[in-house]
Design a protein around this motif. Structure first.
Motif, PDB file in Angstrom:
ATOM      1  N   ASP A  33       0.875  -1.295  -0.052  1.00  0.00           N
ATOM      2  CA  ASP A  33      -0.032   0.065   0.030  1.00  0.00           C
ATOM      3  C   ASP A  33       0.836   1.390  -0.115  1.00  0.00           C
ATOM      4  O   ASP A  33       0.454   2.517  -0.387  1.00  0.00           O
ATOM      5  CB  ASP A  33      -1.035  -0.067   1.235  1.00  0.00           C
ATOM      6  CG  ASP A  33      -1.999  -1.042   1.309  1.00  0.00           C
ATOM      7  OD1 ASP A  33      -2.313  -1.568  -0.041  1.00  0.00           O
ATOM      8  OD2 ASP A  33      -2.612  -1.039   2.122  1.00  0.00           O
ATOM      9  N   SER A  34       1.819   1.274   0.700  1.00  0.00           N
ATOM     10  CA  SER A  34       2.909   2.532   0.669  1.00  0.00           C
ATOM     11  C   SER A  34       4.098   2.118   0.528  1.00  0.00           C
ATOM     12  O   SER A  34       4.523   0.797   0.522  1.00  0.00           O
ATOM     13  CB  SER A  34       2.621   3.021   2.071  1.00  0.00           C
ATOM     14  OG  SER A  34       3.066   2.261   3.088  1.00  0.00           O
ATOM     15  N   THR A  35       5.102   2.951   0.336  1.00  0.00           N
ATOM     16  CA  THR A  35       6.569   2.685   0.131  1.00  0.00           C
ATOM     17  C   THR A  35       7.221   2.108   1.671  1.00  0.00           C
ATOM     18  O   THR A  35       7.988   1.373   1.656  1.00  0.00           O
ATOM     19  CB  THR A  35       7.276   3.925  -0.325  1.00  0.00           C
ATOM     20  OG1 THR A  35       7.112   5.081   0.587  1.00  0.00           O
ATOM     21  CG2 THR A  35       6.993   4.171  -1.849  1.00  0.00           C
ATOM     22  N   ALA A  36       6.635   2.657   2.688  1.00  0.00           N
ATOM     23  CA  ALA A  36       7.157   2.346   4.047  1.00  0.00           C
ATOM     24  C   ALA A  36       6.875   0.718   3.976  1.00  0.00           C
ATOM     25  O   ALA A  36       7.567  -0.075   4.635  1.00  0.00           O
ATOM     26  CB  ALA A  36       6.518   3.040   5.144  1.00  0.00           C
ATOM     27  N   TRP A  37       5.553   0.272   3.893  1.00  0.00           N
ATOM     28  CA  TRP A  37       5.247  -1.138   3.831  1.00  0.00           C
ATOM     29  C   TRP A  37       6.392  -2.083   3.112  1.00  0.00           C
ATOM     30  O   TRP A  37       6.680  -2.881   3.603  1.00  0.00           O
ATOM     31  CB  TRP A  37       3.893  -1.472   3.427  1.00  0.00           C
ATOM     32  CG  TRP A  37       2.837  -1.597   4.731  1.00  0.00           C
ATOM     33  CD1 TRP A  37       2.119  -0.536   5.086  1.00  0.00           C
ATOM     34  CD2 TRP A  37       2.619  -2.670   5.595  1.00  0.00           C
ATOM     35  NE1 TRP A  37       1.544  -0.905   6.181  1.00  0.00           N
ATOM     36  CE2 TRP A  37       1.766  -2.074   6.558  1.00  0.00           C
ATOM     37  CE3 TRP A  37       3.410  -3.773   5.894  1.00  0.00           C
ATOM     38  CZ2 TRP A  37       1.352  -2.897   7.485  1.00  0.00           C
ATOM     39  CZ3 TRP A  37       2.893  -4.399   7.000  1.00  0.00           C
ATOM     40  CH2 TRP A  37       1.944  -3.914   7.914  1.00  0.00           C
ATOM     41  N   ALA A  38       6.351  -1.533   1.821  1.00  0.00           N
ATOM     42  CA  ALA A  38       7.335  -2.031   0.874  1.00  0.00           C
ATOM     43  C   ALA A  38       8.913  -2.272   1.668  1.00  0.00           C
ATOM     44  O   ALA A  38       9.305  -3.223   1.490  1.00  0.00           O
ATOM     45  CB  ALA A  38       7.175  -1.344  -0.266  1.00  0.00           C
ATOM     46  N   VAL A  63      11.566 -12.925  -3.572  1.00  0.00           N
ATOM     47  CA  VAL A  63      10.316 -12.044  -3.540  1.00  0.00           C
ATOM     48  C   VAL A  63      10.843 -10.649  -3.643  1.00  0.00           C
ATOM     49  O   VAL A  63      11.864 -10.075  -3.016  1.00  0.00           O
ATOM     50  CB  VAL A  63       9.535 -12.355  -2.178  1.00  0.00           C
ATOM     51  CG1 VAL A  63       8.408 -11.422  -1.925  1.00  0.00           C
ATOM     52  CG2 VAL A  63       9.475 -13.651  -1.798  1.00  0.00           C
ATOM     53  N   ARG A  64      10.201  -9.955  -4.563  1.00  0.00           N
ATOM     54  CA  ARG A  64      10.189  -8.611  -4.850  1.00  0.00           C
ATOM     55  C   ARG A  64       9.144  -7.734  -4.325  1.00  0.00           C
ATOM     56  O   ARG A  64       8.009  -7.982  -4.472  1.00  0.00           O
ATOM     57  CB  ARG A  64      10.343  -8.388  -6.318  1.00  0.00           C
ATOM     58  CG  ARG A  64      10.807  -6.877  -6.840  1.00  0.00           C
ATOM     59  CD  ARG A  64      11.114  -6.882  -8.328  1.00  0.00           C
ATOM     60  NE  ARG A  64      10.799  -5.451  -8.522  1.00  0.00           N
ATOM     61  CZ  ARG A  64      10.142  -5.140  -9.734  1.00  0.00           C
ATOM     62  NH1 ARG A  64       9.409  -6.071 -10.367  1.00  0.00           N
ATOM     63  NH2 ARG A  64       9.755  -3.812  -9.908  1.00  0.00           N
ATOM     64  N   PHE A  65       9.364  -6.658  -3.524  1.00  0.00           N
ATOM     65  CA  PHE A  65       8.345  -5.808  -3.110  1.00  0.00           C
ATOM     66  C   PHE A  65       8.408  -4.637  -3.416  1.00  0.00           C
ATOM     67  O   PHE A  65       9.538  -3.845  -3.489  1.00  0.00           O
ATOM     68  CB  PHE A  65       8.739  -5.637  -1.377  1.00  0.00           C
ATOM     69  CG  PHE A  65       8.643  -7.182  -0.500  1.00  0.00           C
ATOM     70  CD1 PHE A  65       6.955  -7.540  -0.466  1.00  0.00           C
ATOM     71  CD2 PHE A  65       9.527  -7.602  -0.417  1.00  0.00           C
ATOM     72  CE1 PHE A  65       7.101  -8.871   0.368  1.00  0.00           C
ATOM     73  CE2 PHE A  65       9.542  -8.831   0.450  1.00  0.00           C
ATOM     74  CZ  PHE A  65       8.289  -9.634   0.666  1.00  0.00           C
ATOM     75  N   ILE A  66       7.476  -4.056  -3.984  1.00  0.00           N
ATOM     76  CA  ILE A  66       7.314  -2.679  -4.685  1.00  0.00           C
ATOM     77  C   ILE A  66       6.175  -1.823  -3.970  1.00  0.00           C
ATOM     78  O   ILE A  66       5.269  -2.358  -3.371  1.00  0.00           O
ATOM     79  CB  ILE A  66       6.691  -3.030  -6.134  1.00  0.00           C
ATOM     80  CG1 ILE A  66       5.574  -3.637  -6.162  1.00  0.00           C
ATOM     81  CG2 ILE A  66       7.796  -3.801  -7.194  1.00  0.00           C
ATOM     82  CD1 ILE A  66       4.916  -3.501  -7.915  1.00  0.00           C
ATOM     83  N   GLY A  67       6.456  -0.563  -4.108  1.00  0.00           N
ATOM     84  CA  GLY A  67       5.424   0.495  -3.438  1.00  0.00           C
ATOM     85  C   GLY A  67       4.206   0.419  -4.352  1.00  0.00           C
ATOM     86  O   GLY A  67       3.571  -0.296  -5.367  1.00  0.00           O
TER      87      GLY A  67
END
Length: 165
Positions: free
Chosen positions: A107-112, A138-142
């Motif tokens: 949901d946000s860059t902070a969560w990513a 695993v790749r996390f994006i904002g």
């Protein structure tokens, strides 16, 4: 007259016909049919004839068709709540799987960023639960925002913004 097809015996044709019609001397075609009937796996009360459950039949079907990896990847997406945890799943969702890399959008860059720090724990859980999925990273994006970058390769620099005059 002798029958040319009988190699070992010289029996008159009328006697050979009589024996063949009485079923005493089977022809090659009848012998093949009898052998096939005896070797048939559909005979009742033979080994391997126990009924199978629907789950066993579907498991065999998916394994034979080569769908195990795809179904395991679908299971990762379907059970994302359990794999990542309820709080994390509320703020994230899997959006893609390419070349062994699972892409998860937050949901946000902070969560990513927080999930990037937890990557090893999440990846370990995915591999433990779904080893046949083939998830290697695993790749996390904002959040999804517009970008000037198109495709995996881009020319460094400001891009089209520097041509506005």
């Amino acid at each position: 007259m002798t029958v040319g097809s009988d190699a070992a015996s010289s029996v008159p044709e009328t006697v050979a016909t009589y024996l063949r019609l009485r079923g005493l001397a089977p022809t090659a075609r009848v012998a093949r049919r009898r052998r096939r009937r005896m070797d048939d796996e559909n005979q009742p009360f033979t080994a391997g004839r126990d009924p199978k459950g629907v789950a066993d039949v579907l498991t065999d079907l998916t394994r034979d068709a080569g769908w195990d990896a795809q179904l395991a990847r679908e299971d990762v997406v379907r059970t994302w709540n359990e794999v990542a945890g309820a709080e994390t799943a509320r703020h994230t969702r899997p959006v893609g799987f390419v070349d062994g890399i699972l892409t998860v959008q937050a949901d946000s860059t902070a969560w990513a960023r927080q999930l990037q720090l937890m990557r090893s724990q999440i990846l370990t859980e995915i591999i433990r639960r779904f080893p046949e999925a083939g998830v290697e990273n695993v790749r996390f994006i904002g959040p999804d925002v517009p970008s000037w970058k198109w495709g995996p390769r881009a020319v460094p620099g400001r891009g089209p913004r520097d041509t506005y005059g």
